[in-house]
Design a protein around this motif. Structure first.
Motif, mmCIF file in Angstrom:
data_model
loop_
_atom_site.group_PDB
_atom_site.id
_atom_site.type_symbol
_atom_site.label_atom_id
_atom_site.label_comp_id
_atom_site.label_asym_id
_atom_site.label_seq_id
_atom_site.Cartn_x
_atom_site.Cartn_y
_atom_site.Cartn_z
ATOM 1 N N ASP A 131 -2.135 -34.178 9.956
ATOM 2 C CA ASP A 131 -0.759 -34.641 10.275
ATOM 3 C C ASP A 131 0.033 -33.604 10.061
ATOM 4 O O ASP A 131 0.126 -33.042 9.189
ATOM 5 C CB ASP A 131 -0.598 -35.833 9.228
ATOM 6 C CG ASP A 131 0.701 -36.351 9.674
ATOM 7 O OD1 ASP A 131 1.503 -36.196 10.387
ATOM 8 O OD2 ASP A 131 1.148 -37.124 8.523
ATOM 9 N N ARG A 175 3.898 -28.566 9.592
ATOM 10 C CA ARG A 175 4.830 -29.523 10.034
ATOM 11 C C ARG A 175 5.250 -29.011 11.368
ATOM 12 O O ARG A 175 5.284 -27.734 11.662
ATOM 13 C CB ARG A 175 6.085 -29.555 9.027
ATOM 14 C CG ARG A 175 6.745 -28.226 8.805
ATOM 15 C CD ARG A 175 7.630 -28.291 7.721
ATOM 16 N NE ARG A 175 8.303 -26.860 7.219
ATOM 17 C CZ ARG A 175 9.440 -26.375 7.883
ATOM 18 N NH1 ARG A 175 10.027 -27.279 8.450
ATOM 19 N NH2 ARG A 175 9.925 -25.180 7.644
ATOM 20 N N HIS A 195 4.274 -39.249 14.734
ATOM 21 C CA HIS A 195 4.038 -37.982 14.050
ATOM 22 C C HIS A 195 3.083 -37.337 15.077
ATOM 23 O O HIS A 195 2.550 -37.983 15.682
ATOM 24 C CB HIS A 195 3.129 -38.309 12.647
ATOM 25 C CG HIS A 195 4.079 -38.641 11.432
ATOM 26 N ND1 HIS A 195 3.774 -38.269 10.365
ATOM 27 C CD2 HIS A 195 5.234 -39.058 11.238
ATOM 28 C CE1 HIS A 195 4.643 -38.506 9.599
ATOM 29 N NE2 HIS A 195 5.701 -39.127 10.028
ATOM 30 N N GLY A 250 3.262 -34.004 10.620
ATOM 31 C CA GLY A 250 4.659 -34.601 10.378
ATOM 32 C C GLY A 250 5.399 -35.275 11.670
ATOM 33 O O GLY A 250 4.846 -35.338 12.658
ATOM 34 N N MET A 251 6.746 -35.661 11.427
ATOM 35 C CA MET A 251 7.343 -36.408 12.323
ATOM 36 C C MET A 251 7.713 -35.421 13.643
ATOM 37 O O MET A 251 8.052 -34.152 13.502
ATOM 38 C CB MET A 251 8.553 -36.961 12.001
ATOM 39 C CG MET A 251 9.423 -37.598 13.017
ATOM 40 S SD MET A 251 11.068 -38.601 12.356
ATOM 41 C CE MET A 251 9.805 -39.854 11.257
#
Length: 345
Positions: free
Chosen positions: A254, A295, A243, A256-257
């Motif tokens: 965070d 994201r 992430h 996301g990926m």
């Protein structure tokens, strides 16, 4: 015939690039012969055009009679170029240069010429060198080796302090204020202290100031593959979740990926960026991305990172600082900006 020629070319390419695997647990005569031939080839390759080396070897030939199996050290003094009065000083200097210390060269701007040089009488084998405020320099050994593995030196070569930043260090980057960000690889998980968090920030006095939280809402850091600092904000992309995580004012965010798994470096200006590297044949892949709200999304096609002459980038060390990618290959240092690498796609 064209199909046959293509098949022969493919076969030859596979043959030329086929790796040779050696079983280290079983010693065969063929293995010994292969290694002997490789050693002879390497010796010939390294001595092509080395007339001076052959001359020195010829001068040292008489020493063979004085060297036996009990000889452990040999000191050769170049008496033709050194006055007897300077022998002691020369010997002390040569011995010291091989047992401790290093010479730090500074360069500014795009010039490759050293504009300042200072000797640092350090006992470390530094894996990382980072700038600190007021011209100070941080030296860090990736392994702790049972003692301090970080030293801060003043611009004049005076050691200011030493400390311990943990073992199994993967990345070290400093910020304009003197904060020291450290990312760790997987062996650090078996230790204690800040290193077990995978990512930590140390103060200029080498004391820990923040560690990555081990919370359920954040991806774990088992190996900090990529680390970046832009101003005082840090970014990371770590194994196993991969992430994209930012740390700002002690808060981990965070996103996301990441769009590429296994990247060794990342560049970002806070809203756009690029992952550099990946597993296997994707080691030189550049993957651009955008940060949209909370994201990360891929932005356009991928491209390959190559040298200015178009050759592939092999056996390199890379890291990102803000929007700049730094690539080290041997004694060569390349720098490329985010706009340049994304423009290549």
């Amino acid at each position: 015939m064209s199909l046959l020629g293509a098949a022969e070319t493919l076969w030859q390419t596979m043959y030329d690039e086929m790796p040779v695997r050696i079983d280290i647990n079983h010693h065969y005569l063929q293995t010994t012969q292969l290694l002997r031939c490789l050693a002879e080839w390497d010796s010939c390759r390294q001595t092509r055009g080395a007339a001076a080396d052959f001359e020195h070897a010829s001068e040292l030939a008489p020493l063979r009679a004085a060297i036996d199996s009990e000889t452990s050290h040999l000191i050769v003094i170049p008496t033709r170029e050194l006055a007897a009065a300077g022998l002691s000083e020369h010997l002390d200097r040569q011995t010291a240069s091989r047992t401790t210390g290093c010479r730090l060269h500074r360069a500014e701007g795009t010039s490759c010429r050293s504009i300042r040089s200072v000797y640092l009488n350090s006992c470390l084998e530094p894996s990382f060198v980072q700038p600190l405020p007021d011209g100070a320099i941080l030296l860090v050994d990736a392994r702790s080796r049972g003692g301090p593995n970080a030293e801060i030196w003043a611009a004049d070569g005076t050691r200011l302090r030493q400390g311990h930043l943990g073992d199994a260090i993967e990345n070290v980057l400093t910020t304009p204020s003197g904060a020291i960000w450290v990312g760790y690889f997987d062996e650090a998980m078996g230790g204690a202290g800040p290193q077990v968090h995978g990512l930590a920030r140390f103060a200029p006095d080498l004391e820990p100031g923040w560690v990555y939280p081990q919370r359920a809402d954040l991806p774990p850091i088992d190996d900090c593959y990529a680390l970046n600092v832009a101003g005082e904000r840090a970014w990371s992309c770590a194994y196993t979740a991969f992430h994209l995580v930012a740390v700002d004012n002690d808060q981990a965010i965070d996103y996301g990926m990441a769009p590429q798994r296994g990247a060794a470096a990342l560049l970002t200006d806070g809203s756009t960026g690029a992952m550099v590297g990946g597993y296997g044949p994707e080691y030189d892949l550049v993957t651009p991305f955008h940060i949209v709200e909370d994201r990360t999304v891929t932005a356009g096609g991928q491209c390959r990172l190559v040298l200015p002459d178009g050759l592939e980038v092999r056996e390199r060390r890379i890291y990102g600082r803000g929007t700049e990618l730094h690539v080290f290959i041997g004694r060569s240092w390349y720098r490329v900006d985010l706009a340049q690498v994304t423009r290549g796609r």
